[in-house]
Design a protein around this motif. Sequence first.
Motif, mmCIF file in Angstrom:
data_model
loop_
_atom_site.group_PDB
_atom_site.id
_atom_site.type_symbol
_atom_site.label_atom_id
_atom_site.label_comp_id
_atom_site.label_asym_id
_atom_site.label_seq_id
_atom_site.Cartn_x
_atom_site.Cartn_y
_atom_site.Cartn_z
ATOM 1 N N MET A 77 0.740 -1.349 -0.016
ATOM 2 C CA MET A 77 0.054 0.041 0.033
ATOM 3 C C MET A 77 0.867 1.230 0.187
ATOM 4 O O MET A 77 0.416 2.199 -0.774
ATOM 5 N N CYS A 81 1.232 4.259 -2.461
ATOM 6 C CA CYS A 81 1.016 5.809 -2.033
ATOM 7 C C CYS A 81 2.163 6.449 -2.601
ATOM 8 O O CYS A 81 1.890 7.637 -2.843
ATOM 9 N N SER A 105 0.957 4.264 4.749
ATOM 10 C CA SER A 105 -0.093 3.408 4.999
ATOM 11 C C SER A 105 -0.765 2.792 6.234
ATOM 12 O O SER A 105 0.357 2.594 6.909
#
Length: 172
Positions: A77, A81, A105
């Motif tokens: 994640m 990002c 994240s």
Amino acid sequence: MNADERLHAIRSIHDSPLRIVLGVTGGGILAISDLLTVPGGSRTILEASVPYSVRSLYEMMGSELEPHVSDPAALAMADGCLVRAQYLVSAPKPGTEPWPLAGISCTAALVTDPPRRGEDRSHIAAVTDSGVRIARKITFDTDDRIAQDRRTADALLELTAEIATAVKGAAH
């Protein structure tokens, strides 16, 4: 973390040149509010999102990695990002240094209804454009969802402040 410590951490984040994209899967949602309710959030946050559906989570991670609540998922994640931050950042003015970027994240399994099997936990991660990769697991000694989310959000703020302090120190 008490309210004064939280405010100090957020101010240190906003006072650094760090720009972030933040993704949280429900748990840790208070971190978004915390960052945006202290003046300076627009200097720090490029985007914040809550990939709550599995499809949205997979899109952020760039894969169908399972289990969803794990250090590898939090890092995936954060990677997503960071890629998003790199896409969103505007070009710096001529003669200025580019902003340092990070993907931050959280993926979490907090108290839910109906109760789930397994432990309540959160996994937070940060990935920077300078190669820093950090993942941390948080476990809880309470079954109070609000308290779990507060602890998760505080851990996210602490991790982000740690990255922001490192970035600020490297700039001097």
